[in-house]
Design a protein around this motif. Structure first.
Motif, PDB file in Angstrom:
ATOM      1  N   PHE A   1       1.384  -1.463  -0.164  1.00 11.61           N
ATOM      2  CA  PHE A   1       0.510  -0.505   0.046  1.00 11.61           C
ATOM      3  C   PHE A   1       0.807   1.431   0.480  1.00 11.61           C
TER       4      PHE A   1
ATOM      5  N   MET B   1      -1.842  -1.257  -3.786  1.00 10.80           N
ATOM      6  CA  MET B   1      -2.935  -0.280  -3.822  1.00 10.80           C
ATOM      7  C   MET B   1      -2.513   0.976  -3.829  1.00 10.80           C
TER       8      MET B   1
ATOM      9  N   GLU C   1      -3.039   5.096  -2.014  1.00 11.63           N
ATOM     10  CA  GLU C   1      -3.357   5.667  -2.017  1.00 11.63           C
ATOM     11  C   GLU C   1      -3.855   7.160  -2.421  1.00 11.63           C
TER      12      GLU C   1
ATOM     13  N   ASN D   1     -10.471   1.017  -4.678  1.00 13.30           N
ATOM     14  CA  ASN D   1      -9.610   1.241  -3.298  1.00 13.30           C
ATOM     15  C   ASN D   1     -11.572   2.039  -2.810  1.00 13.30           C
TER      16      ASN D   1
ATOM     17  N   HIS E   1     -20.781  11.030   8.133  1.00 14.01           N
ATOM     18  CA  HIS E   1     -20.523   9.776   7.886  1.00 14.01           C
ATOM     19  C   HIS E   1     -20.998   8.743   7.572  1.00 14.01           C
TER      20      HIS E   1
ATOM     21  N   TYR F   1     -21.613   6.733   3.612  1.00 10.21           N
ATOM     22  CA  TYR F   1     -21.601   5.240   3.570  1.00 10.21           C
ATOM     23  C   TYR F   1     -22.555   4.902   2.879  1.00 10.21           C
TER      24      TYR F   1
ATOM     25  N   SER G   1     -13.939   1.204   9.176  1.00  6.67           N
ATOM     26  CA  SER G   1     -13.102   0.221   9.697  1.00  6.67           C
ATOM     27  C   SER G   1     -14.144   0.530  11.907  1.00  6.67           C
ATOM     28  N   SER G   2     -15.073   2.317  11.457  1.00  8.68           N
ATOM     29  CA  SER G   2     -16.276   1.916  11.759  1.00  8.68           C
ATOM     30  C   SER G   2     -17.098   0.736  12.188  1.00  8.68           C
TER      31      SER G   2
ATOM     32  N   LEU H   1      -9.274  -4.241   4.360  1.00  9.20           N
ATOM     33  CA  LEU H   1      -8.047  -3.725   5.247  1.00  9.20           C
ATOM     34  C   LEU H   1      -8.054  -3.349   6.304  1.00  9.20           C
TER      35      LEU H   1
ATOM     36  N   LEU I   1      -2.409  -4.394   7.482  1.00  8.87           N
ATOM     37  CA  LEU I   1      -1.987  -3.929   7.418  1.00  8.87           C
ATOM     38  C   LEU I   1       0.087  -3.852   8.637  1.00  8.87           C
TER      39      LEU I   1
ATOM     40  N   GLY J   1     -15.771  12.098  10.814  1.00  9.01           N
ATOM     41  CA  GLY J   1     -14.297  12.133   9.681  1.00  9.01           C
ATOM     42  C   GLY J   1     -13.694  10.663   9.748  1.00  9.01           C
ATOM     43  N   PHE J   2     -13.118  10.163   9.920  1.00 11.43           N
ATOM     44  CA  PHE J   2     -12.102   9.251  10.036  1.00 11.43           C
ATOM     45  C   PHE J   2     -12.178   8.377  11.844  1.00 11.43           C
TER      46      PHE J   2
ATOM     47  N   GLY K   1     -11.533   5.764  12.578  1.00  7.91           N
ATOM     48  CA  GLY K   1     -10.300   4.484  12.885  1.00  7.91           C
ATOM     49  C   GLY K   1      -9.474   5.165  13.250  1.00  7.91           C
TER      50      GLY K   1
ATOM     51  N   LEU L   1      -0.466  -6.208   4.102  1.00 10.20           N
ATOM     52  CA  LEU L   1      -0.536  -5.249   3.381  1.00 10.20           C
ATOM     53  C   LEU L   1       0.118  -4.873   3.878  1.00 10.20           C
TER      54      LEU L   1
END
Ligand SMILES: Cc1cc2nc3c(=O)[nH]c(=O)nc-3n(C[C@H](O)[C@H](O)[C@H](O)COP(=O)(O)O)c2cc1C
Length: 434
Positions: A7, A55, A57, A123, A144, A148, A218-219, A234, A272, A334-335, A337, A390
């Motif tokens: 990655f 991969m 990004e 991805n 968020h 999705y 990841s959520s 991932l 990862l 936002g993120f 994870g 990864l």
């Protein structure tokens, strides 16, 4: 056996490296990355060692720290270039479901799948940065979970677009001059809540039919989306360095996949890692300190990235005190994870500075001789049950690539843990081989 992939980003690699890894400023051509030639060299090496895929990004914005700007290339031409310079390696690009019209993206990825003879992947990311929304003429990104939901609808449409052509649509009748049999594709109207389109695609069915879908949510919402749609999922361990956390992640993905009517055997969960190897354990520990050592610039950069990915200014917290209570689910749109990773790394009264210095160690700490690291990778996969790793270098340098590809991977190959030859042409077939 387990799978290996890499990655990386299409940026100026190694610019902020520490000490001996730092080539910036003394490389004879520090802007060579802009031609993609470094990545071309890299994928040839990955293919030599039989990796499943690379991969690439993406984020569609610069950093909001003007002292740490990181220009980059667009992933679509990059993965096309990489496909043209390899024969078997999968090429996965990151494309945001928030900014590409589904028809456009479906046809771009199907085209790369044709060009690569079945090695393309997407991805799927939803993008959290309002700055990115403004680049595309919108005021801000949706919350968020709505991002999705939009991505979920987009995937339904994109899959219909990819499926609309039958594999035997080419008639190629020299006498009538008809190339395509018009009964072999499906016309349709898609009227969703967020997306509308008229199919079919004007690109015929590509070798994989549906190019490989990859996702790194990841959520809970992100994992559910991934389990519904993805071939590859991932996972970073959110800073916990625990095989059990990785096993629980994979088990959770399997449960969610079953709930969506999928067979978990069709999914590959990849963890990862950034292994650090050297001739002796002591030398590897020393090398690790060189790599992760926090210079003030790296610290600033990490704070800047957190700010960008979470929409909160992290420089307001005292670096030398433990972090205040934060619940990622309510803290950021936002993120989540990455927020969870910092929260986990700050546990036990550790300071924010300590948490940030560990942040890049990804899912498992792998430091030692190639044999020691191979032992740990083997044991982890045995305990977790699959599926692969990864690799991610921070920073990515030719030296690091050589240490992994010519130091560690041959040991894994000798032990029969990873592939020594490609048995198939398409990315999905190679992923499903074991
Ligand atoms: C290995 C890995 C690679 C990722 N690559 C990207 C990327 O290229 N672009 C991006 O916007 N997000 C990327 N992400 C972020 C995820 O897509 C996701 O937003 C993030 O893990 C937070 O999960 P959540 O959205 O479910 O809260 C990556 C995450 C991981 C773990």
């Amino acid at each position: 056996m387990f799978h290996l992939a890499w990655f990386t980003n299409p940026r100026a690699h190694g610019w902020t490296a520490n000490g001996p890894d730092r080539w910036a400023g003394n490389d004879i051509n520090p802007t060579i990355w802009e031609t993609g030639s470094f990545l071309v060299d890299m994928v040839k090496s990955l293919e030599r060692m039989c990796f499943d895929f690379i991969m690439i990004e993406d984020h569609v914005v610069l950093s909001n720290d003007k002292q740490n700007l990181e220009p980059r290339l667009d992933p679509l031409p990059v993965i096309t270039l990489l496909a043209a310079n390899t024969q078997k390696l999968g090429v996965i690009g990151t494309f945001s479901s928030s900014f590409y019209p589904p028809f456009l993206l479906a046809r771009q990825i199907a085209s790369v799948d044709h060009i690569s003879r079945g090695r393309a992947g997407w991805n799927v990311v939803t993008s959290s940065e309002d700055w990115a929304a403004q680049a595309f003429g919108n005021e801000k990104q949706p919350p968020h979970d709505e991002r999705y939901a939009r991505a979920d609808e987009m995937l339904d449409l994109v899959k219909q677009l990819w499926d609309a052509w039958q594999p035997d649509a080419y008639e190629m009748n020299g006498e009538t001059g008809r190339y395509v049999d018009p009964s072999k594709f499906r016309e349709f109207e898609f009227n969703g809540k967020w997306h509308k389109s008229r199919g079919p695609l004007n690109v015929s069915r590509s070798p994989q039919g549906r190019p490989v879908i990859c996702q790194a949510g990841s959520s809970p919402t992100g994992r559910d989306f991934a389990a519904k749609h993805s071939d590859i999922i991932l996972c970073s361990s959110f800073g916990q360095n625990s095989v059990k956390v990785l096993k629980d992640f994979r088990d959770d993905i399997h449960k969610r996949a079953i709930a969506h009517g999928r067979d978990p055997k069709d999914i590959r969960v990849m963890f990862l890692i950034s292994p650090v190897v050297a001739d002796t354990e002591e030398a590897a520990q020393q090398r690790y300190l060189e790599i992760v050592g926090m210079t003030p610039q790296i610290l600033k950069q990490r704070l800047g990235r957190l700010t960008l990915h979470t929409g909160h200014d992290w420089s307001k917290y005292d670096l030398d005190k433990p972090l205040p209570e934060i619940d990622p689910e309510t803290y950021t749109e936002g993120f989540r994870g990455i927020t969870q990773a910092i929260v986990n790394l700050s546990k036990g009264g550790r300071t924010l500075r300590e948490a940030l210095s560990e942040q890049e160690t990804t899912s498992l700490k792998l430091i030692g001789t190639p044999d020691q690291v191979a032992d740990k990778m083997q044991a982890a996969i045995e305990e977790i049950g699959g599926d692969g790793f990864l690799m991610h270098a921070r920073p990515l340098t030719r030296r690091y690539l050589a240490e992994i590809l010519d130091g560690l991977v041959p040991i894994l190959q000798k032990r029969g843990l990873v592939r020594t030859e490609y048995k198939h042409q398409t990315l999905r077939e190679n992923l499903l081989e074991f």
